[in-house]
Design a protein around this motif. Structure first.
Motif, PDB file in Angstrom:
ATOM      1  N   GLN A 287      36.512 -71.994 -49.714  1.00  0.00           N
ATOM      2  CA  GLN A 287      36.831 -71.504 -48.368  1.00  0.00           C
ATOM      3  C   GLN A 287      36.294 -72.455 -47.302  1.00  0.00           C
ATOM      4  O   GLN A 287      36.976 -72.724 -46.290  1.00  0.00           O
ATOM      5  CB  GLN A 287      36.237 -70.109 -48.177  1.00  0.00           C
ATOM      6  CG  GLN A 287      36.863 -69.036 -49.045  1.00  0.00           C
ATOM      7  CD  GLN A 287      36.275 -67.660 -48.769  1.00  0.00           C
ATOM      8  OE1 GLN A 287      35.994 -67.307 -47.628  1.00  0.00           O
ATOM      9  NE2 GLN A 287      36.068 -66.876 -49.818  1.00  0.00           N
ATOM     10  N   ALA A 288      35.079 -72.966 -47.528  1.00  0.00           N
ATOM     11  CA  ALA A 288      34.497 -73.889 -46.552  1.00  0.00           C
ATOM     12  C   ALA A 288      35.300 -75.185 -46.476  1.00  0.00           C
ATOM     13  O   ALA A 288      35.504 -75.742 -45.381  1.00  0.00           O
ATOM     14  CB  ALA A 288      33.046 -74.189 -46.930  1.00  0.00           C
ATOM     15  N   GLN A 291      38.328 -74.653 -44.397  1.00  0.00           N
ATOM     16  CA  GLN A 291      38.002 -74.586 -42.971  1.00  0.00           C
ATOM     17  C   GLN A 291      37.748 -75.973 -42.385  1.00  0.00           C
ATOM     18  O   GLN A 291      38.261 -76.311 -41.312  1.00  0.00           O
ATOM     19  CB  GLN A 291      36.769 -73.699 -42.780  1.00  0.00           C
ATOM     20  CG  GLN A 291      36.376 -73.472 -41.322  1.00  0.00           C
ATOM     21  CD  GLN A 291      37.407 -72.650 -40.570  1.00  0.00           C
ATOM     22  OE1 GLN A 291      37.903 -71.656 -41.099  1.00  0.00           O
ATOM     23  NE2 GLN A 291      37.742 -73.066 -39.366  1.00  0.00           N
ATOM     24  N   VAL A 292      36.969 -76.815 -43.094  1.00  0.00           N
ATOM     25  CA  VAL A 292      36.653 -78.134 -42.525  1.00  0.00           C
ATOM     26  C   VAL A 292      37.873 -79.048 -42.539  1.00  0.00           C
ATOM     27  O   VAL A 292      37.991 -79.950 -41.695  1.00  0.00           O
ATOM     28  CB  VAL A 292      35.473 -78.805 -43.269  1.00  0.00           C
ATOM     29  CG1 VAL A 292      34.195 -78.010 -43.053  1.00  0.00           C
ATOM     30  CG2 VAL A 292      35.761 -78.989 -44.752  1.00  0.00           C
ATOM     31  N   ARG A 294      40.876 -77.976 -41.840  1.00  0.00           N
ATOM     32  CA  ARG A 294      41.602 -77.581 -40.625  1.00  0.00           C
ATOM     33  C   ARG A 294      40.913 -78.119 -39.377  1.00  0.00           C
ATOM     34  O   ARG A 294      41.563 -78.544 -38.419  1.00  0.00           O
ATOM     35  CB  ARG A 294      41.701 -76.047 -40.540  1.00  0.00           C
ATOM     36  CG  ARG A 294      42.669 -75.434 -41.523  1.00  0.00           C
ATOM     37  CD  ARG A 294      42.940 -73.976 -41.187  1.00  0.00           C
ATOM     38  NE  ARG A 294      41.741 -73.156 -41.281  1.00  0.00           N
ATOM     39  CZ  ARG A 294      41.373 -72.513 -42.379  1.00  0.00           C
ATOM     40  NH1 ARG A 294      42.098 -72.626 -43.486  1.00  0.00           N
ATOM     41  NH2 ARG A 294      40.285 -71.760 -42.389  1.00  0.00           N
ATOM     42  N   ASP A 295      39.570 -78.090 -39.390  1.00  0.00           N
ATOM     43  CA  ASP A 295      38.811 -78.491 -38.199  1.00  0.00           C
ATOM     44  C   ASP A 295      38.466 -79.979 -38.170  1.00  0.00           C
ATOM     45  O   ASP A 295      37.815 -80.438 -37.227  1.00  0.00           O
ATOM     46  CB  ASP A 295      37.500 -77.681 -38.137  1.00  0.00           C
ATOM     47  CG  ASP A 295      37.752 -76.183 -38.006  1.00  0.00           C
ATOM     48  OD1 ASP A 295      38.881 -75.811 -37.653  1.00  0.00           O
ATOM     49  OD2 ASP A 295      36.820 -75.408 -38.272  1.00  0.00           O
ATOM     50  N   THR A 340      26.645 -69.173 -42.278  1.00  0.00           N
ATOM     51  CA  THR A 340      27.726 -69.939 -42.888  1.00  0.00           C
ATOM     52  C   THR A 340      27.269 -70.736 -44.097  1.00  0.00           C
ATOM     53  O   THR A 340      28.092 -71.240 -44.863  1.00  0.00           O
ATOM     54  CB  THR A 340      28.346 -70.900 -41.858  1.00  0.00           C
ATOM     55  OG1 THR A 340      27.304 -71.723 -41.305  1.00  0.00           O
ATOM     56  CG2 THR A 340      29.036 -70.129 -40.751  1.00  0.00           C
ATOM     57  N   GLN A 357      30.268 -76.688 -42.150  1.00  0.00           N
ATOM     58  CA  GLN A 357      30.470 -76.983 -40.724  1.00  0.00           C
ATOM     59  C   GLN A 357      29.339 -77.804 -40.118  1.00  0.00           C
ATOM     60  O   GLN A 357      28.681 -77.393 -39.153  1.00  0.00           O
ATOM     61  CB  GLN A 357      30.641 -75.673 -39.946  1.00  0.00           C
ATOM     62  CG  GLN A 357      31.917 -74.906 -40.262  1.00  0.00           C
ATOM     63  CD  GLN A 357      33.155 -75.589 -39.706  1.00  0.00           C
ATOM     64  OE1 GLN A 357      33.115 -76.240 -38.667  1.00  0.00           O
ATOM     65  NE2 GLN A 357      34.251 -75.473 -40.413  1.00  0.00           N
TER      66      GLN A 357
END
Length: 438
Positions: A287-288, A291-292, A294-295, A340, A357
């Motif tokens: 999941q992390a 997310q990274v 995408r970011d 997180t 993150q």
């Protein structure tokens, strides 16, 4: 073929033989008979004999005169009702007294007839109706007893969702009495705000369409505590299909949900330290990574192996070793306070820290130094002061891998180079490849 006559047994409690003859004539005219075409009537001329015969024979109906040699008035009805509470009683009296009639009905009589004023088949009709009503009342009492003894909460509302009845299980479940519930709406009493408007809108669209709705929600007891509930709502319609009521069946599933959560927790956490295990770490790392990506950010994975842990197990035993691992877990969690981030135990003396993150890869160095310092402090386990340290390998996304497996493998490899470098230190995977001459 002649129409079958109803079969019935009747106890007449009447002291006047002439009145008894008239009653017998009316009953014969009504076509009432006992099984086998026998005489349906048994006769008692006083209340004592009537009570004895009613108790022994359990007739289908009792015709009871209110003026007997040994009893008179409403007390006569009360006495007969006390010995045969499930047998319908029709009061026969010579007095056309509305107040007396009302009192007799209130005392438990099914009907009230004035002798000498029977219309054609009035007595027969009264007997048949009394028997039917008694059967219906018995069924209703049975249904009510079943509803009242049900383990699940049952609530009946009108079409506007206003409560008209609730059973004792509802009170036990919510702490709300029947008197408090009637006239209110369940949403006013139980709503926690944990279900949104769309949830209730879908529910009401279903039941107002005449369909059964089932689901789970979180409700509130009278004392403010929350509980998990399995709820089924069924519409009740009239003969024309119009919805008149809703019946809600409510089950407290808090224990079941808690048990499911415990099972899920055990499946994803280390039993000794209660840290996430490898399966949960892999899921959170995946999941992390999503997310990274995408970011366009970065994350770091730290693989930790305790130094000098094996001698503790060998010399002091596994019980002390287990207590040491628990203390290590607590110190590691204190080093990464962000929600997180994740501290996991893979097994033995191997731990992993996921730093999600990060603004820059070198931020992992700050955490690594905190971990090194935290584990260098002596551990007081019972009478023992234990000194250990830790070797840390670090891999960083995306430089050292772009998937779960590669990042874990590279962090593990970097940890072995930290061991070779003298332990009690950290190494990045890139530093390892350069040191290897790659």
């Amino acid at each position: 073929m002649s129409e079958s006559k109803p079969q019935i047994s009747i106890l007449v409690v009447e002291d006047d033989a002439g009145d008894l003859g008239l009653i017998q004539a009316h009953i014969r005219r009504a076509g009432l008979r006992r099984l086998g075409d026998g005489e349906p009537i048994a006769w008692a001329s006083n209340l004592v004999d009537g009570v004895r015969m009613a108790t022994a024979a359990r007739p289908d109906v009792v015709l009871l005169d209110l003026s007997l040699p040994d009893s008179a008035g409403i007390a006569t009805v009360q006495m007969m009702r006390s010995v045969v509470p499930d047998v319908p009683i029709i009061v026969l009296t010579g007095a056309d007294d509305h107040q007396l009639a009302a009192a007799a009905l209130e005392a438990g009589a099914q009907d009230y007839l004035v002798k000498g004023q029977f219309e054609h088949d009035a007595l027969g009709r009264a007997i048949r109706h009394a028997v039917v009503r008694q059967k219906l009342e018995s069924r209703l009492r049975l249904f009510e007893a079943a509803l009242n003894s049900a383990a699940n909460g049952i609530v009946i509302t009108d079409v506007d969702a206003t409560v008209v009845w609730a059973n004792p299980a509802f009170t036990r479940m919510t702490g709300i009495s029947l008197a408090e519930a009637v006239g209110t709406r369940p949403s006013e009493m139980l709503n926690t705000g944990q279900q949104d408007e769309e949830f209730y809108q879908r529910m009401w669209e279903t039941v107002l369409d005449g369909r059964v709705w089932s689901g789970e929600l979180v409700n509130r007891r009278k004392d403010g505590s929350l509980y998990d509930e399995a709820l089924t709502i069924s519409p009740v319609t009239d003969i024309n299909g119009r919805i008149q009521h809703f019946v809600a069946i409510k089950q407290d599933i808090s224990e079941r949900k808690a048990s499911e959560e415990r099972v899920q927790h055990l499946a994803h956490h280390d039993q000794l330290t209660d840290l996430p295990n490898r399966a949960l770490l892999s899921d959170r790392l995946a999941q992390a990574l999503a997310q990274v990506r995408r970011d366009r950010a970065t994350l770091a994975l730290m693989f930790l192996d305790l130094d000098q842990f094996k001698p503790v197990n060998d010399t002091l035993g596994h019980d002390v070793g287990d207590l040491l691992l628990k203390e290590v877990a607590l110190r590691l969690k204190a080093c990464v306070p962000r929600e997180t981030d994740t501290v996991a135990r893979l097994g033995g003396d191997e731990f992993v820290i996921l730093l999600a993150q990060l603004e820059r890869a070198m931020d992992a160095v700050l955490v690594a130094n905190k971990v090194l310092a935290a584990l260098r402090r002596p551990f007081l386990i019972g009478p023992h002061a234990l000194d250990i340290s830790v070797s840390i390998g670090i891999s960083v996304y995306p430089q050292h891998g772009e998937d779960v497996g590669q990042l874990l493998k590279n962090a593990d490899t970097a940890m072995y180079y930290a061991k070779k470098a003298g332990r009690n230190c950290y190494r990045f995977f890139r530093a390892m490849t350069e040191a290897a001459g790659a």
